[in-house]
Design an enzyme around this catalytic site. Structure first.
Site, PDB file in Angstrom:
ATOM      1  N   CYS A 165       0.807  -1.223   0.000  1.00  0.00           N
ATOM      2  CA  CYS A 165       0.000   0.000   0.000  1.00  0.00           C
ATOM      3  C   CYS A 165       0.837   1.267   0.000  1.00  0.00           C
ATOM      4  O   CYS A 165       0.297   2.362  -0.176  1.00  0.00           O
ATOM      5  CB  CYS A 165      -0.928  -0.022   1.210  1.00  0.00           C
ATOM      6  SG  CYS A 165      -1.710  -1.621   1.429  1.00  0.00           S
ATOM      7  N   HIS A 303      -3.886   7.819   5.425  1.00  0.00           N
ATOM      8  CA  HIS A 303      -3.904   6.504   4.785  1.00  0.00           C
ATOM      9  C   HIS A 303      -5.232   5.828   5.119  1.00  0.00           C
ATOM     10  O   HIS A 303      -5.881   5.299   4.221  1.00  0.00           O
ATOM     11  CB  HIS A 303      -2.729   5.666   5.294  1.00  0.00           C
ATOM     12  CG  HIS A 303      -2.643   4.323   4.665  1.00  0.00           C
ATOM     13  ND1 HIS A 303      -2.365   4.163   3.328  1.00  0.00           N
ATOM     14  CD2 HIS A 303      -2.817   3.064   5.162  1.00  0.00           C
ATOM     15  CE1 HIS A 303      -2.370   2.869   3.033  1.00  0.00           C
ATOM     16  NE2 HIS A 303      -2.643   2.189   4.116  1.00  0.00           N
ATOM     17  N   LYS A 332     -10.714   6.864   1.037  1.00  0.00           N
ATOM     18  CA  LYS A 332     -10.969   5.463   0.677  1.00  0.00           C
ATOM     19  C   LYS A 332     -12.453   5.099   0.703  1.00  0.00           C
ATOM     20  O   LYS A 332     -12.862   4.118   0.095  1.00  0.00           O
ATOM     21  CB  LYS A 332     -10.146   4.544   1.561  1.00  0.00           C
ATOM     22  CG  LYS A 332      -8.650   4.709   1.232  1.00  0.00           C
ATOM     23  CD  LYS A 332      -7.760   3.750   1.930  1.00  0.00           C
ATOM     24  CE  LYS A 332      -6.325   3.828   1.406  1.00  0.00           C
ATOM     25  NZ  LYS A 332      -5.608   5.069   1.740  1.00  0.00           N
ATOM     26  N   HIS A 337      -9.631   0.904  -1.286  1.00  0.00           N
ATOM     27  CA  HIS A 337      -8.184   1.015  -1.109  1.00  0.00           C
ATOM     28  C   HIS A 337      -7.525   0.530  -2.392  1.00  0.00           C
ATOM     29  O   HIS A 337      -7.498  -0.674  -2.666  1.00  0.00           O
ATOM     30  CB  HIS A 337      -7.765   0.165   0.093  1.00  0.00           C
ATOM     31  CG  HIS A 337      -6.327   0.324   0.474  1.00  0.00           C
ATOM     32  ND1 HIS A 337      -5.448   1.135  -0.219  1.00  0.00           N
ATOM     33  CD2 HIS A 337      -5.593  -0.233   1.487  1.00  0.00           C
ATOM     34  CE1 HIS A 337      -4.257   1.079   0.348  1.00  0.00           C
ATOM     35  NE2 HIS A 337      -4.327   0.253   1.376  1.00  0.00           N
ATOM     36  N   PHE A 395       0.782   3.781   4.705  1.00  0.00           N
ATOM     37  CA  PHE A 395       1.346   2.763   5.588  1.00  0.00           C
ATOM     38  C   PHE A 395       1.045   1.397   4.990  1.00  0.00           C
ATOM     39  O   PHE A 395      -0.051   1.180   4.457  1.00  0.00           O
ATOM     40  CB  PHE A 395       0.741   2.885   6.993  1.00  0.00           C
ATOM     41  CG  PHE A 395       0.890   4.273   7.564  1.00  0.00           C
ATOM     42  CD1 PHE A 395       2.148   4.813   7.802  1.00  0.00           C
ATOM     43  CD2 PHE A 395      -0.230   5.049   7.816  1.00  0.00           C
ATOM     44  CE1 PHE A 395       2.290   6.105   8.307  1.00  0.00           C
ATOM     45  CE2 PHE A 395      -0.102   6.342   8.323  1.00  0.00           C
ATOM     46  CZ  PHE A 395       1.163   6.874   8.570  1.00  0.00           C
ATOM     47  N   PHE A 397       1.555  -3.085   5.005  1.00  0.00           N
ATOM     48  CA  PHE A 397       1.952  -4.316   5.670  1.00  0.00           C
ATOM     49  C   PHE A 397       3.459  -4.512   5.469  1.00  0.00           C
ATOM     50  O   PHE A 397       4.025  -4.116   4.454  1.00  0.00           O
ATOM     51  CB  PHE A 397       1.193  -5.506   5.084  1.00  0.00           C
ATOM     52  CG  PHE A 397      -0.160  -5.717   5.725  1.00  0.00           C
ATOM     53  CD1 PHE A 397      -0.414  -5.306   7.023  1.00  0.00           C
ATOM     54  CD2 PHE A 397      -1.174  -6.349   5.023  1.00  0.00           C
ATOM     55  CE1 PHE A 397      -1.651  -5.517   7.614  1.00  0.00           C
ATOM     56  CE2 PHE A 397      -2.418  -6.563   5.604  1.00  0.00           C
ATOM     57  CZ  PHE A 397      -2.661  -6.142   6.904  1.00  0.00           C
TER      58      PHE A 397
END
Lengths: 409, 91
Positions: A165, A303, A332, A337, A395, A397
């Protein structure tokens, strides 16, 4: 060494709200949601989230077959966004082959559809002879950027940032560095992503997706809201043309914004859990790079994907750095997303809104969740404000944080 | 399978896989120079022909001698005839 100044002179968007940044902000201003029930996803055992925000792919046959054959869906989006960014910048297409223009387009993986097709073709009989020669080019991690480069005849620096992302923001930050260091004069930077049940599925198995709104898709995702229950995947591509400031001024180009600062860092802590300390550090370092104090920010484009933990950590991090003075919203709720494309699409929309004197509200934010309070949410209607400095958060994963600071002229 | 059937099915591959208009698909058309295919397209042509005609040609050296569409038709025809002859009588 004196660093060069870098500006955004072109913006290209292919989003779930349509092709073009104008369509994107029209959709947002109309309060439209591109989230819908995804037909056929019920066939996937264990896939609990049945909603997505698809983008419409059209006019792709305008791309010559010789170029198009190596493109999966995300690359087609990326080429269209890159073409639009160059056109928006009013740049002579011949510049692409000058060696002074580069390209960085990030994505989470290669084409998810093609990866799935490749395995479906090959695995039942363990037979490689049925595979098209193009599958490899569709499935590569750098498929979007290399397809943009080949199609537009770019012969400068070409690379791909793959950080889920945060991919687009990594691309923008890296392109910014290449220009300010004098290595390139122009950079097409952004991200691309495509919607597929395996993409939503990878978040679904981590319990990060929205599952309670499968029959009321327009009510999800709900960033910062009390009733949020996870993210909704979208697709598309956002690509911005970054340019050396002096060059842009010399050719009298329209400047969307100047890049002032960038930072990215890892939490070094956990692959999936959001880290408030890392977010705080990243925002502070980006502001430091920009030479700004937190109070000088006019707007934070969050985000905020509507996951329970991510939104909480981001709200707390924003509160720690900025207090409750700076307006904050997430886009979003309108388009889901868009993962690797999200930062570029959301920055383009933020800048286009700010140019009109508007800060867009967080769609579906009806009741601020208790743990997301203490920051100044933009809710309900767009907020009229003479805003110039925007902070864009991403941000990802893997413990990745990235923050870009821009100033609109 | 007759040659006419082979021509029709092969031309369909060229139209569908390589987006070449039907009027360009003459027997004399040179695959590389006139129809615009390149080395990567040839890989996909082989995959498509294998699927269309249920044959195996990836390892067949005769593929390398193909220059025109007529060469493709004749190659497939030959393969089909070889396959017929190899089949046990009465089967």
């Amino acid at each position: 060494m004196k660093l060069r100044r870098v500006v955004i002179t072109g913006m290209g968007s292919v989003s779930p709200l349509g092709r073009g940044t104008a369509a994107l902000v029209q959709g947002i201003e109309a309060g439209r949601s591109a989230v819908q029930v995804m037909e056929g996803w019920e066939k996937y055992i264990g896939l609990r989230s049945r909603v997505g925000a698809p983008a419409e792919l059209k006019d792709e046959k305008l791309i010559p077959r010789q170029n198009r054959r190596s493109m999966g869906r995300m690359s087609l989006f990326a080429v269209q966004a890159a073409q639009d960014a160059l056109a928006d910048a009013g740049l002579d297409p011949a510049v692409a082959s000058s060696g002074r223009l580069g390209c960085i387009v990030g994505s989470t993986t290669g084409s998810a559809i093609s990866i799935s097709q490749a395995f479906e073709t090959m695995l039942p009989d363990r037979d490689l002879t049925k595979l098209s020669s193009m599958m490899f080019f569709h499935c590569l991690s750098h498929t979007a950027t290399m397809n943009v480069a080949q199609c537009l005849k770019i012969n400068g620096c070409v690379m791909a940032t793959s950080a889920a992302c945060a991919s687009a923001l990594h691309a923008l930050g890296t392109g910014y560095d290449l220009i300010r260091l004098g290595r390139q004069d122009f950079m097409l930077c952004g991200g691309a992503e495509e919607l597929h049940p395996t993409v939503t599925g990878s978040f679904d198995v981590l319990f990060a997706t929205s599952v309670k709104y499968n029959t009321t898709p327009h009510l999800t995702p709900r960033p910062f809201d009390r009733d949020r229950d996870g993210l909704v995947c979208g697709e598309g591509s956002g690509i911005l043309l970054l340019e050396d400031y002096e060059h842009a001024v010399a050719r009298n180009a329209r400047i969307h914004a100047e890049l002032l600062g960038f930072h990215t860092c890892s939490s070094g802590d956990h692959v999936s859990e959001s880290s408030r300390p890392a977010m705080v550090a990243c925002m502070r370092e980006a502001l430091h790079d920009a030479g700004l104090e937190p109070r000088q920010a006019d707007y934070i484009n969050a985000h905020a994907t509507a996951t329970l933990q991510g939104d909480k950590e981001e709200a707390e991090a924003i509160r720690e750095v900025f207090g409750d003075a700076v307006p904050v919203s997430s886009l979003k709720g309108y388009m889901g997303h868009t993962l690797g494309a999200s930062a570029a699409l959301e920055l383009a929309a933020s800048l286009a809104g700010m140019r009109k004197g508007l800060l867009y509200p967080t769609r579906n934010l009806d009741n601020v969740s208790p743990e997301c309070q203490g920051i100044r949410h933009v809710m309900g209607a767009p907020e009229r404000r003479d805003a110039h400095v925007v902070v864009k958060n991403s941000f990802a994963f893997g413990g990745i944080s990235a923050v870009l600071v821009c100033r609109m002229p | 399978m007759t040659k006419d059937e082979i021509v029709a099915l092969t031309n369909r591959v060229f139209e569908e896989s390589f987006e070449i208009p039907a009027e360009k698909l003459t027997p004399q058309a040179r695959i590389f120079d006139e129809l615009g295919l390149d080395s990567l397209d040839i890989v996909d042509l082989i995959v498509a022909l294998q699927k269309q005609f249920k044959i195996q040609i990836r390892e067949d050296e005769r593929v390398r001698t193909i220059r025109t569409l007529e060469d493709v038709y004749m190659f497939i025809l030959t393969l089909k005839q070889e396959s017929e002859q190899a089949r046990p009588a009465g089967s």
